[in-house]
Design a protein around this motif. Sequence first.
Motif, PDB file in Angstrom:
ATOM      1  N   GLN A  98       0.836  -1.203   0.000  1.00  0.00           N
ATOM      2  CA  GLN A  98       0.000   0.000   0.000  1.00  0.00           C
ATOM      3  C   GLN A  98       0.870   1.251   0.000  1.00  0.00           C
ATOM      4  OE1 GLN A  98      -2.648  -0.357   3.380  1.00  0.00           O
ATOM      5  NE2 GLN A  98      -3.124  -2.487   2.917  1.00  0.00           N
ATOM      6  N   VAL A  99       0.853   1.993  -1.090  1.00  0.00           N
ATOM      7  CA  VAL A  99       1.703   3.171  -1.238  1.00  0.00           C
ATOM      8  C   VAL A  99       1.086   4.366  -0.515  1.00  0.00           C
ATOM      9  CG1 VAL A  99       2.770   4.767  -2.866  1.00  0.00           C
ATOM     10  CG2 VAL A  99       2.573   2.329  -3.439  1.00  0.00           C
ATOM     11  N   THR A 100       1.883   4.999   0.328  1.00  0.00           N
ATOM     12  CA  THR A 100       1.411   6.182   1.058  1.00  0.00           C
ATOM     13  C   THR A 100       2.006   7.475   0.534  1.00  0.00           C
ATOM     14  OG1 THR A 100       3.150   5.856   2.727  1.00  0.00           O
ATOM     15  CG2 THR A 100       0.994   4.841   3.159  1.00  0.00           C
ATOM     16  N   ALA A 101       3.160   7.396  -0.122  1.00  0.00           N
ATOM     17  CA  ALA A 101       3.794   8.598  -0.665  1.00  0.00           C
ATOM     18  C   ALA A 101       4.821   8.200  -1.718  1.00  0.00           C
ATOM     19  CB  ALA A 101       4.469   9.397   0.444  1.00  0.00           C
ATOM     20  N   ILE A 102       5.009   9.080  -2.710  1.00  0.00           N
ATOM     21  CA  ILE A 102       6.052   8.887  -3.719  1.00  0.00           C
ATOM     22  C   ILE A 102       6.786  10.211  -3.885  1.00  0.00           C
ATOM     23  CG2 ILE A 102       6.607   8.265  -6.101  1.00  0.00           C
ATOM     24  CD1 ILE A 102       4.008   6.712  -6.223  1.00  0.00           C
ATOM     25  N   LYS A 103       8.105  10.176  -3.702  1.00  0.00           N
ATOM     26  CA  LYS A 103       8.933  11.365  -3.876  1.00  0.00           C
ATOM     27  C   LYS A 103       9.927  11.130  -5.000  1.00  0.00           C
ATOM     28  CE  LYS A 103       8.553  12.463   1.051  1.00  0.00           C
ATOM     29  NZ  LYS A 103       9.284  12.636   2.340  1.00  0.00           N
ATOM     30  N   TYR A 104      10.250  12.201  -5.702  1.00  0.00           N
ATOM     31  CA  TYR A 104      11.132  12.102  -6.856  1.00  0.00           C
ATOM     32  C   TYR A 104      12.295  13.066  -6.702  1.00  0.00           C
ATOM     33  CZ  TYR A 104      12.653  12.301 -11.764  1.00  0.00           C
ATOM     34  OH  TYR A 104      13.391  12.256 -12.923  1.00  0.00           O
ATOM     35  N   CYS A 105      13.513  12.560  -6.880  1.00  0.00           N
ATOM     36  CA  CYS A 105      14.708  13.399  -6.791  1.00  0.00           C
ATOM     37  C   CYS A 105      15.739  12.878  -7.786  1.00  0.00           C
ATOM     38  CB  CYS A 105      15.282  13.360  -5.376  1.00  0.00           C
ATOM     39  SG  CYS A 105      16.762  14.407  -5.167  1.00  0.00           S
ATOM     40  N   GLY A 106      16.144  13.724  -8.726  1.00  0.00           N
ATOM     41  CA  GLY A 106      17.117  13.296  -9.719  1.00  0.00           C
ATOM     42  C   GLY A 106      16.571  12.142 -10.542  1.00  0.00           C
ATOM     43  N   ASP A 107      17.304  11.029 -10.524  1.00  0.00           N
ATOM     44  CA  ASP A 107      16.853   9.872 -11.289  1.00  0.00           C
ATOM     45  C   ASP A 107      16.264   8.786 -10.397  1.00  0.00           C
ATOM     46  OD1 ASP A 107      19.063   8.880  -9.993  1.00  0.00           O
ATOM     47  OD2 ASP A 107      20.057   8.094 -11.788  1.00  0.00           O
ATOM     48  N   THR A 108      15.831   9.177  -9.178  1.00  0.00           N
ATOM     49  CA  THR A 108      15.379   8.186  -8.197  1.00  0.00           C
ATOM     50  C   THR A 108      14.011   8.523  -7.622  1.00  0.00           C
ATOM     51  OG1 THR A 108      17.664   7.720  -7.556  1.00  0.00           O
ATOM     52  CG2 THR A 108      15.934   7.047  -6.005  1.00  0.00           C
ATOM     53  N   TYR A 109      13.154   7.490  -7.562  1.00  0.00           N
ATOM     54  CA  TYR A 109      11.874   7.604  -6.872  1.00  0.00           C
ATOM     55  C   TYR A 109      12.001   6.926  -5.508  1.00  0.00           C
ATOM     56  CZ  TYR A 109       9.405   9.003 -11.151  1.00  0.00           C
ATOM     57  OH  TYR A 109       8.967   9.677 -12.259  1.00  0.00           O
ATOM     58  N   THR A 110      11.445   7.552  -4.486  1.00  0.00           N
ATOM     59  CA  THR A 110      11.355   6.941  -3.164  1.00  0.00           C
ATOM     60  C   THR A 110       9.891   6.644  -2.890  1.00  0.00           C
ATOM     61  OG1 THR A 110      13.302   8.135  -2.344  1.00  0.00           O
ATOM     62  CG2 THR A 110      11.803   7.207  -0.707  1.00  0.00           C
ATOM     63  N   VAL A 111       9.586   5.364  -2.746  1.00  0.00           N
ATOM     64  CA  VAL A 111       8.210   4.928  -2.541  1.00  0.00           C
ATOM     65  C   VAL A 111       8.028   4.511  -1.080  1.00  0.00           C
ATOM     66  CG1 VAL A 111       6.405   3.312  -3.255  1.00  0.00           C
ATOM     67  CG2 VAL A 111       8.108   4.110  -4.924  1.00  0.00           C
ATOM     68  N   GLU A 112       7.117   5.181  -0.389  1.00  0.00           N
ATOM     69  CA  GLU A 112       6.829   4.857   1.005  1.00  0.00           C
ATOM     70  C   GLU A 112       5.554   4.018   1.067  1.00  0.00           C
ATOM     71  OE1 GLU A 112       6.756   8.369   3.418  1.00  0.00           O
ATOM     72  OE2 GLU A 112       8.480   9.266   2.402  1.00  0.00           O
ATOM     73  N   THR A 113       5.580   2.997   1.924  1.00  0.00           N
ATOM     74  CA  THR A 113       4.441   2.095   2.034  1.00  0.00           C
ATOM     75  C   THR A 113       3.888   2.061   3.457  1.00  0.00           C
ATOM     76  OG1 THR A 113       6.074   0.295   2.210  1.00  0.00           O
ATOM     77  CG2 THR A 113       5.021   0.615   0.089  1.00  0.00           C
ATOM     78  N   ALA A 114       2.701   1.473   3.594  1.00  0.00           N
ATOM     79  CA  ALA A 114       1.967   1.507   4.864  1.00  0.00           C
ATOM     80  C   ALA A 114       2.657   0.735   5.982  1.00  0.00           C
ATOM     81  CB  ALA A 114       0.562   0.965   4.655  1.00  0.00           C
TER      82      ALA A 114
ATOM     83  N   GLY B  87      -8.862  -3.393  -9.303  1.00  0.00           N
ATOM     84  CA  GLY B  87      -7.896  -2.315  -9.211  1.00  0.00           C
ATOM     85  C   GLY B  87      -7.918  -1.651  -7.851  1.00  0.00           C
ATOM     86  N   PRO B  88      -6.932  -0.810  -7.567  1.00  0.00           N
ATOM     87  CA  PRO B  88      -6.869  -0.148  -6.259  1.00  0.00           C
ATOM     88  C   PRO B  88      -7.999   0.857  -6.084  1.00  0.00           C
ATOM     89  CG  PRO B  88      -5.236   0.775  -7.734  1.00  0.00           C
ATOM     90  CD  PRO B  88      -5.820  -0.400  -8.453  1.00  0.00           C
ATOM     91  N   LEU B  89      -8.312   1.139  -4.839  1.00  0.00           N
ATOM     92  CA  LEU B  89      -9.308   2.163  -4.546  1.00  0.00           C
ATOM     93  C   LEU B  89      -8.741   3.538  -4.878  1.00  0.00           C
ATOM     94  CD1 LEU B  89     -10.525   0.804  -1.096  1.00  0.00           C
ATOM     95  CD2 LEU B  89     -11.845   0.824  -3.231  1.00  0.00           C
ATOM     96  N   PRO B  90      -9.581   4.520  -5.187  1.00  0.00           N
ATOM     97  CA  PRO B  90      -9.086   5.874  -5.468  1.00  0.00           C
ATOM     98  C   PRO B  90      -8.244   6.404  -4.315  1.00  0.00           C
ATOM     99  CG  PRO B  90     -11.391   5.678  -6.104  1.00  0.00           C
ATOM    100  CD  PRO B  90     -11.049   4.417  -5.390  1.00  0.00           C
ATOM    101  N   GLY B  91      -7.093   6.956  -4.644  1.00  0.00           N
ATOM    102  CA  GLY B  91      -6.201   7.498  -3.640  1.00  0.00           C
ATOM    103  C   GLY B  91      -5.419   6.458  -2.861  1.00  0.00           C
ATOM    104  N   LYS B  92      -5.515   5.181  -3.273  1.00  0.00           N
ATOM    105  CA  LYS B  92      -4.843   4.093  -2.570  1.00  0.00           C
ATOM    106  C   LYS B  92      -3.991   3.274  -3.551  1.00  0.00           C
ATOM    107  CE  LYS B  92      -7.072   4.824   1.366  1.00  0.00           C
ATOM    108  NZ  LYS B  92      -6.399   5.220   2.639  1.00  0.00           N
ATOM    109  N   PRO B  93      -2.964   3.868  -4.163  1.00  0.00           N
ATOM    110  CA  PRO B  93      -2.154   3.131  -5.132  1.00  0.00           C
ATOM    111  C   PRO B  93      -1.429   1.953  -4.477  1.00  0.00           C
ATOM    112  CG  PRO B  93      -1.086   5.189  -4.565  1.00  0.00           C
ATOM    113  CD  PRO B  93      -2.458   5.237  -3.964  1.00  0.00           C
ATOM    114  N   VAL B  94      -1.061   0.998  -5.322  1.00  0.00           N
ATOM    115  CA  VAL B  94      -0.406  -0.226  -4.861  1.00  0.00           C
ATOM    116  C   VAL B  94       0.862  -0.448  -5.673  1.00  0.00           C
ATOM    117  CG1 VAL B  94      -0.633  -2.744  -4.691  1.00  0.00           C
ATOM    118  CG2 VAL B  94      -2.573  -1.270  -4.124  1.00  0.00           C
TER     119      VAL B  94
END
Length: 236
Positions: free
Chosen positions: A161-177, A199-206
Amino acid sequence: MDRKIRCGGAFAALIGCLSFAVSNGSFAAGDPKRGTQVFQACIACHSVQIGEHMTGPSLAYIWNRKAGTVEKFLRYSDALKGSDLVWNEATLDKWLSDPARLVPGTSMTFSGLKGSRDRQDVIAYLQAASEDKAPQMKQSGRGMMMRGAKLDLRKAPPEGQVTAIKYCGDTYTVETADGKKQRVWEFNLRFKTDSSKDGPLPGKPVIVGAGMQGDRASVVFAGPAEIGNFIKQACE
């Protein structure tokens, strides 16, 4: 039975493994039980469940249906929609033998089932499925792998369950529940949408892992509008 991306290579490879002696029997001699085995090669792109569209449309109840008319499937080629074909024993035999020859301009790139018996058995299986009499399919390990994307994403565990995605340079940081962070090279992270009932619920990416080395992943959203809003540019 049309599609947009190339599935023919895997199909041909699997058919090579499932090859049997050719039979010149009539269509009535088709064996729906054996047809489930041959149809294993189709499940990467097709389902026989009602409304379950994949790369290609659901093949549920296609018997005697006009080609290119399955409800809510939006990826038919103009060639197939304008073909005026009706799916029956004769037309399915020609289609499974060589789709491009039967419908020039089709987007289905599969080169065809060359064995007469294979075609007859698949046809018998599809007819049985249309009559709710299809034998239960026992999926091979490879078939299950190819259908992995059809997991029920609404039941993803905390680590998916993805809670946040941050992008910096060539790297994504994916935070999960589960409180963890995963850093992924931009080229190895894909963003997808799945509006189906699984599929995932709205606002609840996986996030779903992929790649032989476990170095790739896909983040699946309920709809495209969420993607840009969810990703934040930030360097830690």
